[in-house]
Design a protein around this motif. Structure first.
Motif, PDB file in Angstrom:
ATOM      1  N   SER A  26      19.878  62.422  35.937  1.00 33.38           N
ATOM      2  CA  SER A  26      19.398  62.308  37.323  1.00 33.38           C
ATOM      3  C   SER A  26      20.376  61.519  38.169  1.00 33.38           C
ATOM      4  O   SER A  26      20.842  60.456  37.764  1.00 33.38           O
ATOM      5  N   THR A  27      20.674  62.040  39.339  1.00 33.84           N
ATOM      6  CA  THR A  27      21.516  61.364  40.317  1.00 33.84           C
ATOM      7  C   THR A  27      20.631  60.864  41.443  1.00 33.84           C
ATOM      8  O   THR A  27      19.846  61.629  41.999  1.00 33.84           O
ATOM      9  N   ASN A  28      20.743  59.579  41.790  1.00 26.60           N
ATOM     10  CA  ASN A  28      19.856  59.027  42.811  1.00 26.60           C
ATOM     11  C   ASN A  28      20.500  59.014  44.197  1.00 26.60           C
ATOM     12  O   ASN A  28      21.696  59.257  44.357  1.00 26.60           O
ATOM     13  N   GLN A  29      19.666  58.704  45.187  1.00 28.68           N
ATOM     14  CA  GLN A  29      20.128  58.703  46.570  1.00 28.68           C
ATOM     15  C   GLN A  29      21.205  57.641  46.804  1.00 28.68           C
ATOM     16  O   GLN A  29      22.105  57.826  47.619  1.00 28.68           O
ATOM     17  N   SER A  30      21.125  56.544  46.084  1.00 27.67           N
ATOM     18  CA  SER A  30      22.111  55.482  46.255  1.00 27.67           C
ATOM     19  C   SER A  30      23.505  55.955  45.865  1.00 27.67           C
ATOM     20  O   SER A  30      24.487  55.675  46.564  1.00 27.67           O
ATOM     21  N   ALA A  31      23.603  56.679  44.766  1.00 29.63           N
ATOM     22  CA  ALA A  31      24.902  57.206  44.328  1.00 29.63           C
ATOM     23  C   ALA A  31      25.439  58.215  45.333  1.00 29.63           C
ATOM     24  O   ALA A  31      26.643  58.256  45.620  1.00 29.63           O
ATOM     25  N   MET A  32      24.532  59.030  45.901  1.00 27.70           N
ATOM     26  CA  MET A  32      24.961  60.003  46.894  1.00 27.70           C
ATOM     27  C   MET A  32      25.429  59.303  48.169  1.00 27.70           C
ATOM     28  O   MET A  32      26.443  59.674  48.754  1.00 27.70           O
ATOM     29  N   ALA A 118      14.585  66.278  63.700  1.00 30.18           N
ATOM     30  CA  ALA A 118      13.808  65.614  64.753  1.00 30.18           C
ATOM     31  C   ALA A 118      14.681  64.995  65.834  1.00 30.18           C
ATOM     32  O   ALA A 118      14.283  64.920  66.999  1.00 30.18           O
ATOM     33  N   ASP A 119      15.897  64.551  65.470  1.00 25.36           N
ATOM     34  CA  ASP A 119      16.784  63.924  66.458  1.00 25.36           C
ATOM     35  C   ASP A 119      17.790  64.905  67.042  1.00 25.36           C
ATOM     36  O   ASP A 119      18.702  64.509  67.776  1.00 25.36           O
ATOM     37  N   GLY A 120      17.644  66.195  66.720  1.00 22.94           N
ATOM     38  CA  GLY A 120      18.541  67.200  67.282  1.00 22.94           C
ATOM     39  C   GLY A 120      19.856  67.370  66.542  1.00 22.94           C
ATOM     40  O   GLY A 120      20.721  68.116  66.986  1.00 22.94           O
ATOM     41  N   GLN A 121      19.996  66.688  65.410  1.00 21.58           N
ATOM     42  CA  GLN A 121      21.213  66.797  64.605  1.00 21.58           C
ATOM     43  C   GLN A 121      20.821  66.941  63.134  1.00 21.58           C
ATOM     44  O   GLN A 121      19.897  66.272  62.666  1.00 21.58           O
ATOM     45  N   ILE A 122      21.517  67.815  62.415  1.00 26.90           N
ATOM     46  CA  ILE A 122      21.279  67.934  60.981  1.00 26.90           C
ATOM     47  C   ILE A 122      22.610  67.940  60.228  1.00 26.90           C
ATOM     48  O   ILE A 122      23.653  68.270  60.787  1.00 26.90           O
ATOM     49  N   SER A 123      22.553  67.548  58.984  1.00 30.51           N
ATOM     50  CA  SER A 123      23.704  67.633  58.077  1.00 30.51           C
ATOM     51  C   SER A 123      23.164  67.774  56.673  1.00 30.51           C
ATOM     52  O   SER A 123      21.986  67.481  56.409  1.00 30.51           O
ATOM     53  N   SER A 124      23.996  68.201  55.758  1.00 25.94           N
ATOM     54  CA  SER A 124      23.572  68.304  54.365  1.00 25.94           C
ATOM     55  C   SER A 124      23.162  66.944  53.822  1.00 25.94           C
ATOM     56  O   SER A 124      22.153  66.816  53.118  1.00 25.94           O
ATOM     57  N   ALA A 125      23.965  65.930  54.135  1.00 29.67           N
ATOM     58  CA  ALA A 125      23.701  64.591  53.609  1.00 29.67           C
ATOM     59  C   ALA A 125      22.358  64.063  54.086  1.00 29.67           C
ATOM     60  O   ALA A 125      21.598  63.470  53.301  1.00 29.67           O
ATOM     61  N   THR A 126      22.032  64.271  55.361  1.00 32.99           N
ATOM     62  CA  THR A 126      20.782  63.727  55.885  1.00 32.99           C
ATOM     63  C   THR A 126      19.579  64.576  55.491  1.00 32.99           C
ATOM     64  O   THR A 126      18.479  64.053  55.336  1.00 32.99           O
ATOM     65  N   ILE A 127      19.762  65.878  55.293  1.00 33.00           N
ATOM     66  CA  ILE A 127      18.684  66.704  54.744  1.00 33.00           C
ATOM     67  C   ILE A 127      18.333  66.202  53.347  1.00 33.00           C
ATOM     68  O   ILE A 127      17.162  66.039  52.997  1.00 33.00           O
TER      69      ILE A 127
END
Length: 204
Positions: A26-32, A118-127
């Motif tokens: 498992s890879t966690n959000q912190s590592a990403m 919701a803020d009008g911007q998306i990216s892979s990282a934030t998804i």
């Protein structure tokens, strides 16, 4: 102590439980987040996923932090439409919630995309950061292949991880959402109506 390989009960803390490759990890959000912020690779699952992506680690990083402008309502109209549900199912063939699996895959991915838009911007990282639950990439007994349907098949190199890997899929996902959002048509201006002619009044 590196706890990346352990299953976490924290909702959405594990964006990838790798059931592919030589071992489950498992890879966690912190590592990403570390990878997105600095390019440092501190997790073996992340390292393996990048290796199988078909791209260099920096290409993946730049692709996943790239932002795209979207309209929240336009994204909503698409993702809640029949075509949008079909799209979400197609995009979660091997990547889905750890426990609910494909029964909740549409809801999980849609929730993350909507929260990010919701803020009008998306990216892979934030998804990825908005995922509401832990996710797995599955390759199990022929039922799931570990391959994802990368949106832009015209850009990836056929026969490589560029067209099937999780990270390549993530890189192209935001652009596909941007391209498929359903914007309201601009209302056509009505032609100006002629003003009624006032009767000519005589001088007498």
């Amino acid at each position: 102590m590196n706890t990346s390989g352990m299953v976490s009960d924290k909702v959405g803390d594990l964006p990838v439980r790798w059931n592919t490759g030589g071992a489950v990890w498992s890879t966690n959000q912190s590592a990403m987040a570390t990878f997105f912020n600095s390019g440092s690779i501190t997790d073996r699952g992340l390292d393996g996923g990048l290796y199988r992506s078909g791209w260099t680690s920096e290409e993946v990083r730049q692709g996943m932090i790239k932002t795209y402008s979207v309209d929240l309502m336009g994204v909503s109209r698409f993702l809640y439409s029949d075509e949008g549900v079909k799209f979400l199912k197609n995009q979660t063939t091997s990547y889905f919630p750890y426990w609910g699996m494909t029964s909740t895959s549409v809801q999980a991915l849609r929730s993350a995309i909507m929260a990010d838009a919701a803020d009008g911007q998306i990216s892979s990282a934030t998804i990825m950061a908005k995922l509401p639950t832990n996710m797995r990439l599955a390759d199990t007994c022929g039922t799931y292949t570990g391959a994802q349907n990368v949106c832009d098949q015209g850009t990836c190199k056929p026969g490589t991880g560029q067209c099937t890997s999780l990270f390549s899929w993530y890189v192209f996902l935001p652009a596909c959402i941007q391209a498929n959002q359903v914007l309201e048509p601009v209302a056509q201006a009505r032609p100006a109506q002629p003003m009624p002619q006032q009767p000519v009044r005589g001088l007498w």
